[in-house]
Each structure stands twice: as structure tokens, then as C-alpha cells.
Write a protein that holds these residues in place. Structure first.
Motif, PDB file in Angstrom:
ATOM      1  N   ARG A 621      -3.322  54.213  41.732  1.00 27.88           N
ATOM      2  CA  ARG A 621      -4.195  53.534  41.397  1.00 27.88           C
ATOM      3  C   ARG A 621      -4.436  52.872  43.382  1.00 27.88           C
ATOM      4  N   PHE A 650     -11.721  57.004  40.643  1.00 23.75           N
ATOM      5  CA  PHE A 650     -10.691  56.170  39.633  1.00 23.75           C
ATOM      6  C   PHE A 650     -10.424  54.418  41.040  1.00 23.75           C
ATOM      7  N   GLN A 651     -11.221  55.422  41.923  1.00 22.09           N
ATOM      8  CA  GLN A 651     -10.653  54.562  43.518  1.00 22.09           C
ATOM      9  C   GLN A 651     -11.468  54.048  43.448  1.00 22.09           C
TER      10      GLN A 651
END
Length: 1001
Positions: A621, A650-651
């Protein structure tokens, strides 16, 4: 005041049990029993199959001594402590009988040594413990879990009367809810472990002040990344609370072995065959909801798994810890780690677990696999083949090493309903001819305390631990002797106490060099508990040959800046060990930028060829992760699993969108559909590049689901023919309904009306059937034009009336009914729709107008005795069940799945669920009233709530709908189920239940 029920009061119930060695009835003998006999305590043991003929099951206690046991513990005298739930779910089911004086905590005791309880003492009774879900007896403290509180009762003088009651924790959601606070357990490390399900929401100190994580953030479901069910530990006095895991659904209870490893079960989203057993790795996310959006598992996503259980737990997502064992259908409850010696060797050191849904007790032998484990399920007891009222709620180890099982004993498994308020049992499982005898523990000497420290009963273990800790240096020699034991688990128990002595860190370093990897695991865990903060020690352990040990080092540095330790750990990662990868992710959570850049710099420019480096980038991340994922996508030329595209979710959202557009510019033609699905698109400010691509690609998209997603997302109006083709196809009714809804939203109703009035009757009826599923006022008025037309064909009018159902359509139908404007020949159809409406107000109005609906005075005993026609029941299920439930591949995924409902509910429970749907609403399927600021209201199921959105499912739809929280005034849970009371005759009910009972795995 202490109240005891003497032996004479219950002798009539238990006198038969003196013949504990009588052989179990054969199948033929058991089938010959009446239902009343089968439900009686006399034949309780006969209803449960014992899978090992070396073992014997005996009835220790039953009604009227106790009823409805939810949880159990056994004190150091061998007495059974029970929390009852007679007043179960009275907040939702006010019609349930209640005890005004509240529920009880009972102590069941065998005073004459015959192995059967003959005395019942009421330790406490009160409405403040109604439907308590947990009890732990630890010294003179009794921990009782009953949301919103955890009470600690103190019995100073041991007279079985509490001298004080205090609130240890409060503010836990789920009052009288199965998904609230669960039981506490004492572990060999001297800590208390506990959990709550996904109704818990948050944890506060007894004074109401919030508990904080190491970063100073409040521990609740609104603090990212925390959400849903959670796992905790604390000191015995409630201090030093730590949050250890999250994103479970209903993690019912924890078990901790002598090495400090946590094991836990978790319930699925009812009816979806996804219950599981977890090894709980500290600080792990366990995947019930989407980590970033908190979306339900049904939400379509890139790289979505094929099987439901993988989808359910988001197991393909970076940042989700793997499952250990899949149990599929079930309602998991109590769990323990059996570290006794009384049971045969195959049961020793195994996780043993109660599952009330399939009426079983199982164990789960595990083997290490890299940084994680593999496991399997093995049956110990099975009530499903004989008595499916056997509902084991808990399993606990007695001082002699036997296992006790509490039995809720009910046609259903709780949730929101109770079918029987009068029964409850406790069984003892032990080798044959093993009598239940418990000697008074001797806590006076170090020697006796060392013996007691090894007892499998946690109440004895706790008192011995605390006494030895109090003795300090006096116990050192004896503890060191036990540490030299050949039994590694007892060695571990001694180890934990040695670490509490002065210079305890020396024992940690000694254990860190032990030949047993599990002792080394304990050493790393102890270093964290003791607050060693020794970088050299951690760096040394990061080079341990065991991945199990290195896993523990990784989670130990989550809140520490340890770049050298993390790099050492990352160097030994081998692709494919998902447990290890997730441990590395847990460790790097707040330091991805520095950790990842250093790792890639050391790996060199060839990192894109390294399986390990690619895994770490997928999991990472860091601020530059989107750029790295872009490189991987280009380098791998559209890998089949598309996991790197999913990792973009998820970024940072802006960086993700830029990366997707970069990929388009660099010619990722094969992935254009994925990019279109994944990109953020605002129809009010349309991105021309994305819109033009969507228009260009839509016509050649192979997958109908992708096609519909993109047509709806980008509002494409040039795909009419394919939309119609999908709407009219017969193979997938869900897709057909989605296409019909998209069609009307894009093109309006004029073309649909024309199709419904086609001169060809078959075509007209097909249009009515296919587009009638659109549930809104416009469609209801269009259908009314047809069914109210006296010149129209009767079959066409009938079809139009039959499709006039739906939560949003039925108010329009009622407007006609209220004014007596429904033709007489169609009135019976309209009455049936309105009197079985999902809308309770409409149901009441229709009943007042047309008289009582069918099914208000069912003869339940008569129906229970009757045999149904399964084929007729199947037809009824297609009419009444599949519009909102999945049965196999048929139906709508709105309510709980019914594919294996026959394994979960008895005939009685099935009848009650249909006749009284509001009494048994499954958790997560409760009716929610959403009021909007513009005055609109909807009733729905809420799947999840994010920072900006409310994600719901509307009645009869398997699709999710998203509303902006800014537009919503309030969300209120209602006591009435969305499922109506269907107007079925007694015989129809018998037929329907007869069919549903056949739905088994």
C-alpha cells in the motif's frame, strides 16, 4: 439470595440416567419412538450418534433443572455454570413468554457422586443478564458477557452469592443479539481473550470512555481499518486491552492453546455455505466485508473468486488472512483446545468445536504449512441423523479431562427466534466407564500448584497460574523443572510464568533457542507482551528457520519502526505462502513507503521477474504501488487472474484512475473491459475518453454481466437489441430482470407498452412476464392499463395482474383495490398479492377490507403429524420462496439461502419461520426503514455503510443499490420481517415444509 433446587425436585427427571451404561437404541428402535419420547430427557442420548465406540455420552442435567443454555463454564470444583436465555430476543419478539425476574446464572452440581447433577443453585438472576452469551469463572470473579456490557461478579467468600457486580466493559452493540459480546477465556500467557460479532461495533471502558489502539484511535467499526466482528485480549483486571483481529461476521468464541495461538469459528452470511474455522493471526483482516468500501461479498469485483466461500471472505483480495477449514453450512458456537489426557490420543491437543446448525461436535486436526496451517474436520458427535433438536451451544473441559456439552435443544438455532422455551441439556463425553470424580484442588504448596497448572480445566489453570505468580521466586525451581518437561505444551505453560519472574526476559531468550518451533513462537509472543523492545532479538528471530516463528516476528513489529527486521523477514518469503505474505503486510502497514522501496532497491531491476517481489507489490500500500502495479500489468500482458487490477482498488482513488488511463494509453486492449468496469466514472461530469471507449467496446463484450455493468454505468443507449435479448432469455432470471430494469431506465416505457399489447398473444404475455419484474409505480400503472382493459384477452389480463406484485408496485395496486376498481374475475389474484404483501401496512389494509387472511389459526400439531407432497411443495417454493431466496441455482439472492435449510431447521422450526416470519429474522436480513431528506421512505436490507454511501438490497432483488448518506435522514431497524405471512392453507404449508426439509447437502 442463593436458591438451590434439591435432588428430590428433579429425581423424576434423572432417575433413568443411573443406567448410563445401557446400550444406545438401534435405528429401528429409535424410529419407533413417538416425537414426545424422542424429545424427552430419557432418550436424549439415544438421539446423538457417537462416532468413536471408545467414548460414552451421558446426560449430566436436563429440564426442568435448566432451560435454554447459551454458554457454560466449569469451576475448579467440577460444577457446571450455565447462562440461560429464557428471555431470548424479547426485544424483537414481545410475544415470547418472559420471566419478569430475568434470566439466570445457574451452578449445577453432582453432590452424591453418581455423575449426574442433583443440585441447581441460582447464582444470579436479573433482567440485566437476559440472553447472556458468555460466562467465565476465574477465581472469585465471574465474567458474564451480555451486550452492551461485560459484568464481573465477585464472590468474596465462596458462598455462591455475588458480593458485588461491576461493569468491566460497555458500549458494545447487539443488545440481546447473537452477534454481540461473547465469552472470555483465560490463556496460558496470563491474558484474557474475548471477541464480539459484527453487531458489536465498538468497545468502551466500564465508565463509558473509549478504548484506544496504539495509535490513539478509538476501537470501533468506524475507525479504519477496523470493522465487523473483532478479537481482543486484556489483563485479568481488564487493563491493557489490545485489538487483535477484525472483519469477522459472528466469531462466536475463542480458544487459545498453551503456545498462545488463537483458534476461532466464524458464521457465514446465513445460508451461503461459508462457515469457517480460523487460526487468528494478530492484527489480521479476515475479509467479511470489503476492506476499503465495506461492501457486501456479493458486490461484483475484478478477479472475483469462483466459489461462494472464497467470494464470501474476499480471499483473493490483498490484505485478507486465509481461512483454515471450510465447514460450509452451519451455525458455529463454542470452541476449545483440548489439552487433557483423559480422552484418547487422537483428541489430545486438538481444536474441538460445537456447531448448532448441523447438530454436531467436531474436531480439527491441523498441520503446519509454511507460516500457516492446513486442517480438516472430523466428526465426534452427530445429532442430525436422529435428533435434529440437538443444538450444542458450548463445549468445555472439566477438571478430570472429560468434555461437557451444553445443548440449547430447540427446533432452530436461535438467531432471532426460539422454538422451545422449556428444554435444555448438559452432556458429558468421556471414555466408557470413566466416572465423573473431582477432588478438591490443593493450592497450598508449590508442588501441588505445578500439578494444577497442567490441568486442562481453565478455572484450575487460572487459579494455579495466579498463585504461582504470587509466589514469585519461590516457584522458580519447580517451574524450571516443568519447563524441562517432555510435554511441550506443559513446557509452554511453565514458560509463560517464568517470564513473569524478575529477569523474565532471560527465559524468553532461552526459549528463543529451543529446538521446538512452537516454544520459539511463544518466545516471540512473550517478548511483545513483556514489552522487550529489543531490536537485536527481533533481528535474530527474523532469521529463524521456521516460517511459524518468522510470522510472529512480523506481527510483533506492526507498530514498531524496524526496517532491518522487516527486510530480513521479506528476504525469506517464498511465493505461495499467503500466511507469510499477510504477516509481512501486517508488519509494513504504516511503513510501506520506506520498507517496499528498500526491498525493491535490494532486489534490483529484475524485480518484475521475481514471484516474491510481485506478490509483495500486489500486497503493498505504498504511495508508488499504483506505478508498480502498472509495470506488472504491462509486463505480464493481461494475466488471467487479473489480480493486479484488483490490487489497484486498495490504493489512492485518484492514482488508481490515472493508472487505468495510463494503461489505456499504452494499448492494454485486452483489458479494456476490466478498465471500464474499474474506473471511477461520474455521469454528471463524464470523462470523454472513458465514455467513447465504452461506446466502442460495449457491442463486443462477451460476458453478459460485464455488458450490463458497462451499459448501466455509462448510460449507453445504442445497445437496445442486446438488452432485449438478455431480458427475454430464460436461462438466468436474475440477468433478465437486470436487463429489463436497465432497458426501462434508458428508453422509458412506450416500447415496452407496445410489446405488451402485441397482437400475438404469446409475445404480449412474454413481454408482460419479462418487464413486469420492474418494480416501480410507472410499471404498475402500465400493467393496470392492461389488466383493467375489458377488451383485452383474459390470459393477457391475468398475466398482467400476476405481475402487479412488488414492494414498490403494490401501493398502486392497492389504490385500485381501495376504490373497488379491480375486475371481479381478477380480484382473487389481487387479494392474494395484497394480503401477502411485503408491506405490513398494505397487508393490514387488505385484511381489513377483505377479511382475515388464511393461516391465522393453523393447527400446528396436526401439520407436524402430516406428510407433505414434495412435488407440490417444490412448486409452492418456486412461487413463494425463490422470488427472494436462492435454492440451488434458482431464485433471487435477497434473503438467506435455502439450499441446505433442511440441515439447519427441523420441521417445527420451518413451519414457525413461515407462519411467524418476524420471530426468526436472520441476522443481516432485518428490515431497515430508510428515510430520505426529501420525504421518500424505503424498506430494505442494509448490506453495509461506508463513509459516504449506504449499500442496500431492495425487496426481491439480488442486486445492490447505493444511496448517498448525505441524502438520508435516518435508518431505523424495524421489528417486522420483510417476509410476509403467506396466505397458504394448512396442506400447502405441509407440502412446502415437506419439500424444504429435503434441501440438504
Amino acid at each position: 439470595m442463593k436458591t438451590s433446587i434439591p435432588f428430590l425436585a428433579i429425581a423424576s427427571v434423572l432417575i433413568f440416567s443411573c443406567e448410563s451404561s445401557k446400550p444406545q437404541l438401534t435405528d429401528e428402535e429409535y424410529k419407533a419412538l413417538t416425537d414426545e419420547q424422542r424429545r424427552s430427557p430419557e432418550y436424549a442420548v439415544d438421539g446423538i450418534e457417537i462416532m468413536d465406540d471408545r467414548l460414552e455420552l451421558t446426560l449430566f442435567a436436563s429440564e426442568p433443572m435448566l432451560t435454554n443454555p447459551t454458554n457454560m463454564d466449569i469451576d475448579d470444583r467440577g460444577r457446571i455454570w450455565i447462562t440461560e436465555a429464557y428471555n431470548y430476543r424479547t426485544n424483537l419478539n414481545p410475544k415470547n413468554p418472559t420471566k419478569a425476574e430475568g434470566d439466570r446464572i445457574l451452578i449445577l452440581e453432582d453432590t452424591d457422586g453418581d455423575g449426574k447433577a442433583d443440585q441447581s443453585t441460582v447464582f444470579y438472576q436479573g433482567t440485566d443478564i437476559n440472553a447472556a452469551l458468555g460466562i467465565a469463572v476465574l477465581g472469585n470473579k465471574i465474567f458474564v458477557s451480555v451486550s452492551p456490557n461485560v459484568f464481573v461478579f465477585t464472590d468474596e467468600n465462596g458462598d455462591d452469592v455475588p458480593d458485588s457486580k461491576e461493569i468491566l466493559f460497555t458500549g458494545v452493540g447487539g443488545v440481546q443479539h447473537d452477534h454481540g459480546m461473547h465469552a472470555f477465556t483465560f490463556a496460558a500467557d496470563g491474558k484474557l481473550y474475548f471477541n464480539y460479532g459484527n453487531e458489536g461495533k465498538g468497545l468502551h471502558k466500564g465508565d463509558g470512555s473509549p478504548l484506544l489502539d496504539p495509535l490513539g484511535q478509538p476501537i470501533n467499526s468506524e475507525t479504519a481499518p477496523y470493522q465487523e466482528g473483532m478479537v481482543f485480549r486484556c489483563d485479568p483486571d481488564g487493563s491493557n486491552v489490545e485489538l487483535l483481529g477484525w472483519n469477522f461476521r459472528n466469531n462466536y468464541e475463542l480458544a487459545v492453546d498453551s503456545y498462545g495461538r488463537m483458534w476461532q469459528s466464524d458464521n457465514d452470511d446465513d445460508g451461503n455455505r461459508s462457515t469457517r474455522i480460523n487460526f487468528v493471526m494478530d492484527y489480521g483482516n479476515y475479509g467479511f466485508k470489503d476492506e476499503m468500501t465495506k461492501s457486501d461479498w456479493r458486490t461484483r469485483r475484478i478477479n472475483m473468486e469462483d466459489s461462494v466461500w472464497q467470494q464470501h471472505w474476499h480471499l483473493n483480495d490483498p490484505g485478507v488472512v486465509p481461512n483454515l477449514v471450510q465447514n460450509y453450512a452451519g451455525s458455529p458456537t463454542g470452541i476449545l483446545v483440548y489439552e487433557g489426557k483423559l480422552l484418547p490420543a487422537q483428541y489430545q491437543n486438538q481444536v474441538i468445536h460445537a456447531d448448532a446448525g448441523p447438530n454436531v461436535i467436531r474436531m480439527y486436526p491441523v498441520e503446519t504449512s509454511g507460516a500457516g496451517f492446513t486442517g480438516k474436520a472430523e466428526l465426534i458427535l452427530d445429532g442430525n441423523t436422529r435428533d435434529n433438536w440437538f443444538r450444542p451451544s458450548d463445549v468445555t473441559v472439566a477438571p478430570d479431562g472429560s468434555i461437557f456439552i451444553s445443548d440449547w435443544y430447540d427446533p432452530g438455532v436461535g438467531g432471532h427466534a426460539v422454538g422451545d422455551l422449556d428444554k435444555g441439556r448438559v452432556y458429558r463425553l468421556a471414555p466408557k466407564k470413566s466416572k465423573y470424580k473431582v477432588s478438591a484442588p490443593d493450592y497450598s504448596s508449590v508442588k501441588s500448584l505445578i500439578e494444577l497448572l497442567q490441568n486442562p480445566n481453565r478455572a484450575i489453570h487460572f487459579k494455579a497460574f495466579m498463585a504461582l505468580r504470587e509466589k514469585g521466586a519461590e516457584a522458580k525451581e519447580a517451574l524450571e523443572e516443568l519447563y524441562a518437561s517432555e510435554d511441550p505444551r506443559m513446557k509452554a505453560r511453565a514458560f509463560w510464568l517464568l517470564t513473569k519472574l524478575p529477569h523474565g526476559d532471560e527465559y524468553i531468550k532461552k526459549a528463543a533457542a529451543d529446538s521446538d518451533e512452537n516454544i520459539r513462537v511463544a518466545a516471540v509472543r512473550a517478548s511483545r507482551i513483556n514489552g522487550m523492545k529489543d531490536s537485536a532479538f527481533l533481528l535474530e528471530m527474523a532469521a529463524d528457520p521456521s516460517a511459524q516463528v518468522r510470522r510472529e516476528v512480523a506481527v510483533a513489529i506492526r507498530y514498531e519502526d524496524q526496517p532491518a527486521v522487516w527486510q530480513k523477514l521479506a528476504e525469506s518469503y517464498q511465493s505461495g505462502d499467503r500466511w507469510y505474505l499477510e504477516a509481512l503486510g501486517i508488519a509494513a502497514e504504516y511503513r510501506w513507503d520506506s520498507y517496499l522501496s528498500a526491498y525493491l532497491e535490494k532486489t534490483g531491476s529484475g524485480w518484475v521477474e521475481s514471484a516474491e517481489a510481485k506478490d509483495l507489490v500486489w500486497r503493498s500500500r505504498a504511495a508508488n504501488t499504483t506505478e508498480l502495479l502498472e509495470q506488472l500489468i504491462l509486463a505480464e500482458n493481461s494475466p488471467a487472474d487479473h489480480r493486479y487490477y484488483r490490487a489497484l482498488d486498495f490504493q489512492n482513488a485518484d492514482l488508481k484512475n490515472q493508472t487505468l488511463k495510463n494503461l489505456l494509453a499504452k494499448g492494454q486492449n485486452e483489458d479494456q473491459v476490466i478498465i471500464l468496469r474499474q474506473a471511477i466514472y461520474d455521469s454528471k461530469k463524464p470523462d470523454a475518453q472513458l465514455l467513447n471507449l465504452a461506446k466502442a467496446e460495449a457491442g463486443v463484450i462477451a460476458d453478459d454481466r460485464d455488458f450490463l455493468d458497462i451499459v448501466r454505468k455509462y448510460g449507453l443507449k445504442d445497445q437496445k437489441d442486446r438488452l432485449l435479448a438478455i431480458a427475454y432469455q430464460e436461462s438466468d432470471t436474475r440477468l433478465a430482470g437486470t436487463a429489463a430494469n436497465i432497458f426501462t431506465s434508458l428508453y422509458g416505457y412506450s416500447e415496452v407498452e407496445k410489446a405488451m399489447k402485441d397482437p400475438d398473444q404469446a409475445k404480449a404475455i412474454a413481454a408482460i412476464r419479462k418487464f413486469g419484474v420492474v418494480d416501480n409505480r410507472d410499471m404498475a400503472l402500465l400493467l393496470a392499463k392492461i389488466w383493467s382493459d375489458p377488451k383485452a384477452n383474459n390470459e393477457i389480463r391475468t398475466a398482467a395482474m400476476e405481475e402487479a406484485k412488488g414492494y414498490n408496485s403494490e401501493p398502486t395496486l392497492w389504490e385500485f383495490a381501495e376504490k373497488d376498481q379491480i375486475p371481479a374475475e381478477l380480484l382473487p389474484i389481487a387479494q392474494k398479492i395484497l394480503m401477502s404483501s411485503w408491506n405490513s401496512n398494505l397487508r393490514q389494509l387488505a385484511t381489513e377490507k377483505y377479511g382475515e387472511s388464511m393461516g391465522t389459526n393453523y393447527d400446528l400439531p396436526k401439520m407436524l403429524a402430516a406428510t407433505g407432497d414434495e412435488e407440490k411443495g417444490k412448486t409452492l417454493a418456486a412461487t413463494y420462496c425463490t422470488p427472494c431466496h436462492k435454492i440451488g441455482t434458482e431464485g433471487i439472492d435477497f434473503g438467506p439461502g435455502l439450499s441446505e435449510i433442511g440441515d439447519k431447521l427441523s420441521k417445527e422450526a420451518l413451519l414457525n419461520a413461515i407462519v411467524n416470519p418476524s420471530e426468526g429474522m436472520g441476522f443481516g436480513y432485518e428490515t431497515q426503514l430508510v428515510k430520505f431528506k426529501d420525504g421518500k421512505e424505503i424498506r430494505c436490507i442494509v448490506n453495509s455503510k461506508t463513509e459516504n454511501d449506504l449499500i442496500v438490497k431492495l425487496l426481491g432483488s439480488g442486486e445492490q443499490t447505493i444511496y448517498k448518506l448525505a441524502d438520508i435522514e435516518s435508518v431505523t431497524q424495524l421489528d417486522e420481517s420483510l417476509m410476509p405471512k403467506f396466505p397458504l392453507s394448512e396442506q400447502e404449508l405441509v407440502d412446502l415444509v415437506g419439500y424444504l426439509g429435503t434441501l440438504r447437502k
